[in-house]
Design a protein around this motif. Sequence first.
Motif, PDB file in Angstrom:
ATOM      1  N   ASN A  12      75.122  58.205  30.555  1.00  0.00           N
ATOM      2  CA  ASN A  12      74.442  57.948  31.557  1.00  0.00           C
ATOM      3  C   ASN A  12      72.923  58.591  31.365  1.00  0.00           C
ATOM      4  O   ASN A  12      72.659  59.236  30.567  1.00  0.00           O
ATOM      5  CB  ASN A  12      75.080  58.635  32.690  1.00  0.00           C
ATOM      6  CG  ASN A  12      76.565  58.043  33.093  1.00  0.00           C
ATOM      7  OD1 ASN A  12      76.589  56.856  33.065  1.00  0.00           O
ATOM      8  ND2 ASN A  12      77.239  59.024  33.519  1.00  0.00           N
ATOM      9  N   LEU A  13      72.057  57.994  32.276  1.00  0.00           N
ATOM     10  CA  LEU A  13      70.858  58.371  32.239  1.00  0.00           C
ATOM     11  C   LEU A  13      70.731  59.918  32.599  1.00  0.00           C
ATOM     12  O   LEU A  13      71.478  60.378  33.399  1.00  0.00           O
ATOM     13  CB  LEU A  13      69.632  57.738  33.219  1.00  0.00           C
ATOM     14  CG  LEU A  13      69.671  56.144  33.061  1.00  0.00           C
ATOM     15  CD1 LEU A  13      68.819  55.863  34.078  1.00  0.00           C
ATOM     16  CD2 LEU A  13      68.355  56.055  31.654  1.00  0.00           C
ATOM     17  N   ALA A  14      69.817  60.925  32.083  1.00  0.00           N
ATOM     18  CA  ALA A  14      69.448  62.071  32.490  1.00  0.00           C
ATOM     19  C   ALA A  14      68.825  62.087  33.690  1.00  0.00           C
ATOM     20  O   ALA A  14      69.000  63.209  34.514  1.00  0.00           O
ATOM     21  CB  ALA A  14      68.910  62.984  31.295  1.00  0.00           C
ATOM     22  N   GLU A  15      68.022  61.125  33.942  1.00  0.00           N
ATOM     23  CA  GLU A  15      67.308  61.266  35.337  1.00  0.00           C
ATOM     24  C   GLU A  15      67.732  59.840  35.765  1.00  0.00           C
ATOM     25  O   GLU A  15      67.339  58.743  35.527  1.00  0.00           O
ATOM     26  CB  GLU A  15      65.920  61.297  34.992  1.00  0.00           C
ATOM     27  CG  GLU A  15      65.339  62.398  34.562  1.00  0.00           C
ATOM     28  CD  GLU A  15      63.920  62.580  34.411  1.00  0.00           C
ATOM     29  OE1 GLU A  15      63.126  62.323  35.466  1.00  0.00           O
ATOM     30  OE2 GLU A  15      63.382  63.030  33.414  1.00  0.00           O
ATOM     31  N   ASP A  16      68.576  59.958  36.980  1.00  0.00           N
ATOM     32  CA  ASP A  16      69.019  58.915  37.688  1.00  0.00           C
ATOM     33  C   ASP A  16      68.820  59.126  39.382  1.00  0.00           C
ATOM     34  O   ASP A  16      69.424  60.161  39.676  1.00  0.00           O
ATOM     35  CB  ASP A  16      70.306  58.598  37.418  1.00  0.00           C
ATOM     36  CG  ASP A  16      71.003  57.264  37.948  1.00  0.00           C
ATOM     37  OD1 ASP A  16      70.174  56.599  38.457  1.00  0.00           O
ATOM     38  OD2 ASP A  16      72.221  56.957  37.861  1.00  0.00           O
ATOM     39  N   PRO A  17      68.087  58.345  40.147  1.00  0.00           N
ATOM     40  CA  PRO A  17      67.511  57.077  39.976  1.00  0.00           C
ATOM     41  C   PRO A  17      66.239  57.430  38.627  1.00  0.00           C
ATOM     42  O   PRO A  17      65.793  58.320  38.659  1.00  0.00           O
ATOM     43  CB  PRO A  17      66.941  56.465  40.934  1.00  0.00           C
ATOM     44  CG  PRO A  17      66.852  57.907  42.038  1.00  0.00           C
ATOM     45  CD  PRO A  17      68.023  58.863  41.526  1.00  0.00           C
ATOM     46  N   ALA A  18      66.023  56.318  38.041  1.00  0.00           N
ATOM     47  CA  ALA A  18      65.169  56.233  36.734  1.00  0.00           C
ATOM     48  C   ALA A  18      63.777  56.316  37.557  1.00  0.00           C
ATOM     49  O   ALA A  18      63.275  55.644  38.366  1.00  0.00           O
ATOM     50  CB  ALA A  18      65.547  55.143  35.859  1.00  0.00           C
TER      51      ALA A  18
END
Length: 201
Positions: free
Chosen positions: A54-60
Motif C-alpha cells: 500500500n501507499l505510505a501516503e494515502d490519499p496520494a
Amino acid sequence: MIKSTVIIFLLVSCQVLLCAVHKTPGNKLLLENLRPNIISRSEWGARRPSSVRNLAEDPAPFVVIHHSDSDSCITQAICQARVRNFQNHHMNNKNWEDIGYNFLVGEDGNIYEGRGWGKHGAHSKPYNSKSIGICMIGNFNNHNPNAAAVKAVRDLIEYGVSLGKIQENYTLLGHRQTTQTTCPGDSLYQLIQTWPHWSSN
C-alpha cells in the motif's frame, strides 16, 4: 421581519446541506456520475501480482504522468493487448511485482486499472510510495494524445479526488520532474503544464 429571517435561515441551511452532500466522498450517486470508464484487471486479463504494497501516503499527495513510449492504441482490444505486454515486460524482464503504473489510458478513451488506488507503484522511484502513476499509452514526443485520452486522464484524477484517493491539494508532475528521463514526451509534458495543480517544483 421574523418571517424573512426564517426564510433566509432555511435557504442557507438547505444550501449548506446540499454542499455537504456533494462534498461527501461516500455519496454513491455523485461518485457514480463522476466515475469514468475503468477497465478492471480481470477484464483486460491481468496476471496476479507477486506481492502488493500500500501507499505510505494515502490519499496520494502527487499524481505523476507518464507515456509508454510505444505505439498508441485506439480500440479496446489493442489497448488491452498493450497493457498485458507492459505487465509481462515489467514482471518478466524487470522482476517487478506487477505492472508498474496505477492506471493506464488509451486513445480509445478507456482507463485500464494497473495496480489501482492506494497501491505502491513502480513508475518513479522517488514517488512510488506517495503518488498515483498514470501512463498514457503511446509516444507523445511530437504530438499530444487525442481528446478522448486527455479527457479520460483528467476525469480519472477528478474521480480520485472525489473518492478520497488523491488529496484535494495534490501536485501534478511529469515523470521527467521526478527522475532523469524524457518521459512523458515533450508534447505531453507541455500540455500537462496547462492543467490544474501542475507544479514546476
